[in-house]
Write a protein that holds these residues in place. Structure first.
Motif, short mmCIF file in Angstrom:
data_model
loop_
_atom_site.label_atom_id
_atom_site.label_comp_id
_atom_site.label_asym_id
_atom_site.label_seq_id
_atom_site.Cartn_x
_atom_site.Cartn_y
_atom_site.Cartn_z
N MET A 18 -5.79 -7.87 -6.58
CA MET A 18 -6.62 -6.86 -7.24
C MET A 18 -5.81 -6.06 -8.25
O MET A 18 -6.24 -5.83 -9.38
N ASP A 19 -4.61 -5.64 -7.84
CA ASP A 19 -3.78 -4.86 -8.76
C ASP A 19 -3.40 -5.68 -9.97
O ASP A 19 -3.43 -5.19 -11.10
N SER A 20 -3.08 -6.95 -9.75
CA SER A 20 -2.64 -7.81 -10.85
C SER A 20 -3.74 -8.04 -11.88
O SER A 20 -3.49 -7.98 -13.09
N VAL A 21 -4.96 -8.31 -11.43
CA VAL A 21 -6.02 -8.66 -12.38
C VAL A 21 -6.55 -7.45 -13.14
O VAL A 21 -7.11 -7.58 -14.23
N GLU A 22 -6.35 -6.25 -12.60
CA GLU A 22 -6.87 -5.06 -13.28
C GLU A 22 -5.94 -4.56 -14.39
O GLU A 22 -6.33 -3.70 -15.18
N LEU A 23 -4.75 -5.10 -14.48
CA LEU A 23 -3.81 -4.63 -15.49
C LEU A 23 -4.19 -5.07 -16.91
O LEU A 23 -3.89 -4.37 -17.88
N TYR A 24 -4.86 -6.21 -17.03
CA TYR A 24 -5.25 -6.68 -18.37
C TYR A 24 -6.34 -5.82 -18.99
O TYR A 24 -6.16 -5.28 -20.10
N PRO A 25 -7.50 -5.62 -18.33
CA PRO A 25 -8.53 -4.80 -18.99
C PRO A 25 -8.14 -3.34 -19.12
O PRO A 25 -8.57 -2.66 -20.04
N THR A 26 -7.32 -2.83 -18.21
CA THR A 26 -6.97 -1.42 -18.23
C THR A 26 -5.86 -1.11 -19.22
O THR A 26 -5.90 -0.08 -19.92
N PHE A 27 -4.86 -1.99 -19.30
CA PHE A 27 -3.68 -1.70 -20.11
C PHE A 27 -3.31 -2.81 -21.09
O PHE A 27 -2.24 -2.77 -21.70
N SER A 28 -4.14 -3.81 -21.26
CA SER A 28 -3.83 -4.96 -22.12
C SER A 28 -2.54 -5.65 -21.68
O SER A 28 -1.84 -6.25 -22.50
N TRP A 29 -2.21 -5.56 -20.40
CA TRP A 29 -1.02 -6.24 -19.91
C TRP A 29 -1.31 -7.74 -19.89
O TRP A 29 -2.30 -8.17 -19.32
N PRO A 30 -0.46 -8.56 -20.51
CA PRO A 30 -0.76 -9.99 -20.61
C PRO A 30 -1.01 -10.63 -19.23
O PRO A 30 -0.25 -10.37 -18.28
N LYS A 31 -2.03 -11.45 -19.16
CA LYS A 31 -2.39 -12.06 -17.88
C LYS A 31 -1.26 -12.90 -17.31
O LYS A 31 -1.06 -12.94 -16.09
N HIS A 32 -0.50 -13.56 -18.17
CA HIS A 32 0.57 -14.43 -17.66
C HIS A 32 1.76 -13.63 -17.15
O HIS A 32 2.69 -14.20 -16.57
N ARG A 33 1.72 -12.31 -17.34
CA ARG A 33 2.81 -11.47 -16.86
C ARG A 33 2.41 -10.65 -15.63
O ARG A 33 3.10 -9.71 -15.25
N ALA A 34 1.29 -11.00 -15.02
CA ALA A 34 0.87 -10.39 -13.75
C ALA A 34 0.34 -11.52 -12.87
O ALA A 34 -0.78 -11.99 -13.05
N ILE A 35 1.17 -11.98 -11.96
CA ILE A 35 0.86 -13.17 -11.15
C ILE A 35 0.69 -12.76 -9.70
O ILE A 35 1.48 -11.97 -9.17
N ALA A 36 -0.33 -13.28 -9.05
CA ALA A 36 -0.55 -13.01 -7.63
C ALA A 36 -0.43 -14.31 -6.84
O ALA A 36 -1.13 -15.28 -7.13
N LEU A 37 0.47 -14.32 -5.88
CA LEU A 37 0.64 -15.46 -4.98
C LEU A 37 0.12 -15.09 -3.61
O LEU A 37 0.51 -14.06 -3.04
N MET A 38 -0.76 -15.93 -3.07
CA MET A 38 -1.35 -15.66 -1.76
C MET A 38 -1.11 -16.81 -0.80
O MET A 38 -1.21 -17.98 -1.19
N ALA A 39 -0.80 -16.47 0.42
CA ALA A 39 -0.70 -17.50 1.45
C ALA A 39 -2.04 -18.22 1.56
O ALA A 39 -3.08 -17.57 1.71
N GLY A 40 -2.03 -19.53 1.42
CA GLY A 40 -3.29 -20.29 1.46
C GLY A 40 -3.86 -20.56 0.09
O GLY A 40 -4.88 -21.25 -0.03
N GLY A 41 -3.25 -20.02 -0.97
CA GLY A 41 -3.72 -20.28 -2.32
C GLY A 41 -5.03 -19.60 -2.65
O GLY A 41 -5.45 -18.66 -1.98
N SER A 42 -5.70 -20.08 -3.69
CA SER A 42 -6.91 -19.43 -4.18
C SER A 42 -8.05 -19.43 -3.16
O SER A 42 -8.88 -18.54 -3.16
N ARG A 43 -8.07 -20.41 -2.27
CA ARG A 43 -9.11 -20.42 -1.23
C ARG A 43 -9.04 -19.19 -0.34
O ARG A 43 -10.05 -18.71 0.18
N ALA A 44 -7.83 -18.65 -0.18
CA ALA A 44 -7.62 -17.52 0.72
C ALA A 44 -8.21 -16.22 0.18
O ALA A 44 -8.29 -15.23 0.91
#
Length: 294
Positions: free
Chosen positions: A76-102
């Motif tokens: 959640m924190d990673s994806v909100e940085l782009y619309p809020t601060f124009s932080w490039p999407k490729h510079r905010a990465i979220a890794l989750m145990a279990g991958g995107s399904r999780a």
């Protein structure tokens, strides 16, 4: 060993007998401990911001790592940085145990896979300018520890957030942040105040970081990315508030620079064209205040 977050709360041993009113009172009241836990960690959070800033200025990335609720809060924190601060999407990465399904379901056993945590860090090629935020309520989640250890070997700055003192995620990170929320009202349900504390800490860290990167002028979020009608309207409001220009002039200036609020503010405040305003901003690392003062 039973961690504090997993211990039965001695204050509410008959929770199942409470009325609806009492349940809501108790659950809300217990959240106060989340705010206190983050407040008590504020010096470590400030140090994390100080150490992360030069890495971000040199092109580094924010890499969030977690499992379950902790992983989703990092996402959640990673994806909100782009619309809020124009932080490039490729510079905010979220890794989750279990991958995107999780994101939407529990993946059994994924959090216990230390090797996969390390592999995921290797897959995104973590390096010296990157900042890895390892988040785990217990502080001992194998997936998160695997990622943390691999990130350290890669030379990245590691920040560990856990809700238990002396947890491995805290002690093995370069900067360990303890969010000591204690036992949950519902034993072991760290989606409650432990999760709230993590959310506040992550919000505080990333917001302070973005302010330090000149994404804010005064207290205005002037580097937002207007991806919706609501945000376009907000862009106009921010520009008029910062410059005193009319809505019509603010919108016209914004349209001429692709709705870059910072550019529009500098152009209007300095009485220059948007191309010149862009150049002035580039010369001062995107600082609206410094561009206006030139």
């Amino acid at each position: 060993m039973v961690t504090k977050t997993e211990m039965p709360n001695p204050l509410h041993t008959e929770l199942d007998l409470y009325s609806a009113d009492d349940l809501i009172d108790v659950l809300i009241e217990d959240q106060r401990n989340a705010l206190k836990a983050v407040w008590d960690s504020r010096e470590k959070l400030a140090e994390a911001v100080r150490q992360a800033l030069p890495r971000m200025r040199d092109g580094g990335r924010l890499i969030y790592v977690g499992a379950g609720t902790s992983g989703r809060l990092g996402l959640m924190d990673s994806v909100e940085l782009y619309p809020t601060f124009s932080w490039p999407k490729h510079r905010a990465i979220a890794l989750m145990a279990g991958g995107s399904r999780a994101i939407g379901e529990s993946i059994e056993g994924a959090e216990d896979d230390e090797r996969q945590g390390a592999s995921d860090i290797l897959s995104v090629k973590a390096a010296a300018n990157d900042v890895v935020l390892a988040i785990a309520a217990s502080g001992r989640t194998p997936y998160v520890l695997g990622a943390l250890r691999a990130a350290r070997r890669a030379g990245a700055l590691t920040i560990g957030l856990a809700n238990n003192p002396d947890a491995s995620v805290v002690t093995e990170a370069h900067i360990g942040i303890v969010l000591d929320t204690g036992p949950e009202v519902i034993s072991g349900s760290t989606r409650l105040k432990a999760g709230t504390a993590q959310k506040i800490a992550l919000n505080s860290f990333s917001s302070a970081l973005m302010v330090g990167l000149n994404k804010v002028y005064g207290n205005l979020m002037v580097d937002l990315r207007p991806t919706s009608a609501k945000l376009i309207h907000r862009s106009v409001n921010l520009t008029t508030h910062a410059t005193g220009a009319s809505d019509e002039l603010a919108r016209r200036t914004l349209e001429s620079c692709g709705f870059q609020v910072k550019v529009a503010i500098v152009a209007l405040k300095r009485g220059i064209g948007v191309t010149e305003a862009e150049s002035q901003l580039a010369a001062v690392d995107g600082s609206v205040r410094r561009a206006i003062a030139k």
